[in-house]
Design a protein around this motif. Structure first.
Motif, short mmCIF file in Angstrom:
data_model
loop_
_atom_site.label_atom_id
_atom_site.label_comp_id
_atom_site.label_asym_id
_atom_site.label_seq_id
_atom_site.Cartn_x
_atom_site.Cartn_y
_atom_site.Cartn_z
N ASP A 1 0.83 -1.21 0.00
CA ASP A 1 0.00 0.00 0.00
C ASP A 1 0.86 1.26 0.00
OD1 ASP A 1 -2.16 -1.68 0.12
OD2 ASP A 1 -2.52 -1.41 2.27
N ALA A 2 1.94 1.24 0.79
CA ALA A 2 2.80 2.41 0.90
C ALA A 2 3.50 2.72 -0.42
CB ALA A 2 3.83 2.20 2.00
N LEU A 3 3.72 1.68 -1.24
CA LEU A 3 4.46 1.86 -2.49
C LEU A 3 3.55 1.90 -3.71
CD1 LEU A 3 7.43 -0.59 -1.77
CD2 LEU A 3 7.45 1.91 -1.63
N SER A 4 2.24 1.95 -3.49
CA SER A 4 1.29 1.85 -4.60
C SER A 4 1.41 3.00 -5.59
CB SER A 4 -0.14 1.78 -4.07
OG SER A 4 -0.46 2.95 -3.34
N THR A 5 1.89 4.15 -5.15
CA THR A 5 2.01 5.30 -6.05
C THR A 5 3.39 5.44 -6.66
OG1 THR A 5 2.58 6.76 -4.20
CG2 THR A 5 0.23 6.55 -4.76
N ASP B 1 -2.71 -18.01 0.10
CA ASP B 1 -2.17 -16.84 0.78
C ASP B 1 -0.72 -16.58 0.33
OD1 ASP B 1 -4.51 -16.54 2.12
OD2 ASP B 1 -3.79 -17.36 4.02
N ALA B 2 0.04 -17.65 0.20
CA ALA B 2 1.43 -17.50 -0.23
C ALA B 2 1.50 -16.90 -1.64
CB ALA B 2 2.13 -18.86 -0.20
N GLN B 3 0.63 -17.34 -2.52
CA GLN B 3 0.61 -16.81 -3.88
C GLN B 3 0.22 -15.33 -3.88
OE1 GLN B 3 -2.21 -18.69 -6.56
NE2 GLN B 3 -0.88 -18.33 -8.29
N ARG B 4 -0.77 -14.98 -3.06
CA ARG B 4 -1.22 -13.59 -3.01
C ARG B 4 -0.13 -12.69 -2.43
NH1 ARG B 4 -3.26 -10.38 0.91
NH2 ARG B 4 -3.24 -12.10 2.40
N LEU B 5 0.50 -13.12 -1.34
CA LEU B 5 1.54 -12.31 -0.73
C LEU B 5 2.75 -12.17 -1.64
CD1 LEU B 5 1.34 -13.66 2.93
CD2 LEU B 5 0.57 -11.43 2.10
N SER B 6 3.08 -13.23 -2.36
CA SER B 6 4.20 -13.15 -3.30
C SER B 6 3.91 -12.10 -4.37
CB SER B 6 4.44 -14.51 -3.94
OG SER B 6 5.43 -14.42 -4.95
N SER B 7 2.66 -12.06 -4.83
CA SER B 7 2.31 -11.09 -5.88
C SER B 7 2.31 -9.66 -5.37
CB SER B 7 0.93 -11.43 -6.45
OG SER B 7 -0.10 -11.17 -5.49
N LEU B 8 2.16 -9.47 -4.06
CA LEU B 8 2.16 -8.13 -3.48
C LEU B 8 3.56 -7.60 -3.23
CD1 LEU B 8 -0.73 -8.40 -0.85
CD2 LEU B 8 -0.78 -7.23 -3.06
N HIS B 9 4.57 -8.47 -3.34
CA HIS B 9 5.94 -8.02 -3.05
C HIS B 9 6.32 -6.90 -4.00
CE1 HIS B 9 10.04 -8.10 -1.72
NE2 HIS B 9 10.48 -8.35 -2.94
N THR B 10 7.13 -5.98 -3.52
CA THR B 10 7.50 -4.80 -4.29
C THR B 10 8.00 -5.13 -5.69
OG1 THR B 10 9.07 -2.96 -4.38
CG2 THR B 10 9.75 -4.88 -3.12
N ARG B 11 7.59 -4.32 -6.64
CA ARG B 11 8.03 -4.50 -8.03
C ARG B 11 9.52 -4.16 -8.20
NH1 ARG B 11 3.65 -0.54 -10.30
NH2 ARG B 11 3.97 0.24 -8.18
N ASN B 12 10.11 -3.60 -7.17
CA ASN B 12 11.52 -3.28 -7.22
C ASN B 12 12.41 -4.50 -6.88
OD1 ASN B 12 13.55 -1.17 -7.56
ND2 ASN B 12 13.99 -1.44 -5.38
N PHE B 13 11.77 -5.68 -6.74
CA PHE B 13 12.43 -6.95 -6.42
C PHE B 13 12.86 -7.02 -4.95
CE2 PHE B 13 14.10 -7.35 -11.06
CZ PHE B 13 12.81 -7.54 -11.51
N MET B 14 13.68 -6.08 -4.47
CA MET B 14 14.11 -6.10 -3.08
C MET B 14 13.02 -5.49 -2.20
SD MET B 14 16.64 -7.01 -1.03
CE MET B 14 18.31 -6.94 -1.71
#
Length: 400
Positions: free
Chosen positions: A327-331, A387-400
């Motif tokens: 959520d914090a990185l959504s923008t 849940d694991a699949q959903r959380l993995s997809s939410l990980h930052t697009r910046n990889f780290m």
């Protein structure tokens, strides 16, 4: 017959106390020791030492010579074997770790008898449940054995010349990797200073992780400048993503976000770079760094497995942390577009339509591999598959 020692001409300013100290240690509690000597003012020096150590003493005579009778003092025994030692875990015992380390143990070696009156040192991370990892000692031993010297482990003199656009792509990827490794250094370094030394195995692992990341930054920078280039673009989105790691105050949550999700994805990136590196130096660096990062992931996994075994509800805290970070990185813009393009070019190997198409497919495969790796690690930590699949997809697009 009472014990007697002759300190002869040895003064207490030259080590006579050692003879008296060890002679007293051999006596039972409240036992008495006669001391005779010939050094100037030895009796006065002995009396002063006895007062400081808590041993009652008095002047007397032994075999017609002036002597001092020293009684082994109960107060002296308590000085070393008092209340502090009863709570200080003995490493010779199974399960020696305390559930909560005492501030009064300070910097003492685990299992040492801590003298009463030692200053209390406050360490925020003083509970075993917050920091412990069952494989910490093993992982430290592996890391210590696997340290490598950048000067000798990498053939910096290996000959190669790359087209400018390919060299630029390498420089851009390495610029991105350096700032990520800075975050991976600072997170464990920050917690290292907050960790009670009682948990020395975890302390050692964090310290060697910091050393690993410092070495990675060194070699990435050296390769970046190897052909006379300056660092490339660092984006606001990338910096914002890494700032969320630095802002996380919980040791376990920070380790989860950094090591399990971020560095786990970084291992995939390093393997990708090793496979598609256009030069031998970059290839060697990627291989060595990936080996180090895999150990960091292993520590994060074993720590969280320990915490979740004792506190299953903590999974909700981890899941909420992933959602909050998303959520914090959504923008923000996510991964630096220049990095994405550089990875495609490195995978393509040349600037032609068919090669770029193939490179694009390979980078998409990298991102799938990252996501599947995150999901697999989450499932190993007990998250249900969905849940694991959903959380993995939410990980930052910046990889780290």
């Amino acid at each position: 017959m009472q014990a007697t020692i002759n300190i002869e001409a040895l003064g207490f300013d030259a080590g006579a106390h050692l003879l008296v100290k060890h002679a007293l240690a051999a006596l039972p509690a409240d036992g008495a020791l006669w001391v005779v000597g010939t050094a100037p003012d030895w009796a006065g020096q002995l009396a002063a030492w006895c007062r400081a150590q808590g041993h009652p003493c008095q002047a007397g005579e032994r075999d017609g010579s002036p002597a001092m009778r020293v009684q082994r003092g109960a107060a002296a025994a308590g000085r070393w074997r008092g209340a502090l030692s009863s709570g200080h875990a003995d490493p010779a015992r199974e399960g020696a770790l305390a559930e909560q380390a005492d501030a009064r143990w300070g910097l003492a070696a685990r299992g040492a008898t801590v003298e009463a009156g030692s200053p209390a040192l406050q360490f925020r991370l003083d509970r075993k449940s917050e920091v412990w990892a069952g494989r910490a000692a093993e992982l430290y031993a592996q890391a210590a054995a696997a340290q490598w010297d950048p000067e000798t482990a990498i053939d910096w003199a290996a000959p190669f010349e790359l087209p400018d656009m390919v060299e630029d792509a390498v420089v851009q990827v390495l610029t991105y990797m350096i700032e990520n490794e800075e975050a991976a250094l600072l997170v464990p370094a920050r917690f290292l200073g907050q960790l009670h030394p009682h948990f020395r195995e975890v302390q050692a692992v964090l310290a060697i992780q910091v050393a690993d990341e410092a070495r990675h930054i060194e070699v990435f920078t050296r390769r970046l400048r190897l052909k006379g280039r300056d660092p490339a673009l660092s984006t606001a989105g990338g910096q914002a993503s890494l700032k969320t790691l630095l802002d996380e105050s919980d040791f376990s949550v920070a380790g989860f976000l950094l090591s399990v999700l971020g560095e786990g994805s970084f291992v995939s990136l390093l393997h990708f770079l090793h496979e598609h590196a256009p030069d031998p130096v970059t290839r060697q660096i990627a291989r060595l760094a990936a080996r180090d990062e895999a150990r960091h992931v292993a520590f994060g996994m074993t720590h969280l497995a320990s915490r979740l075994e004792a506190e299953p509800a903590f999974r909700d805290r981890l899941a909420n942390a992933v959602q909050s970070r998303n959520d914090a990185l959504s923008t923000t813009s996510g991964l630096n577009e220049e990095v994405f393009d550089a990875l495609i070019l490195l995978a393509a190997g040349e600037l032609s339509a068919p090669a770029i198409a193939a490179g694009y497919v390979k980078v998409q495969g990298l991102m799938r591999d990252m996501a599947e790796g995150r999901q697999s690690r989450l499932e190993r930590l007990g998250f249900p598959k969905d849940d694991a699949q959903r959380l993995s997809s939410l990980h930052t697009r910046n990889f780290m």
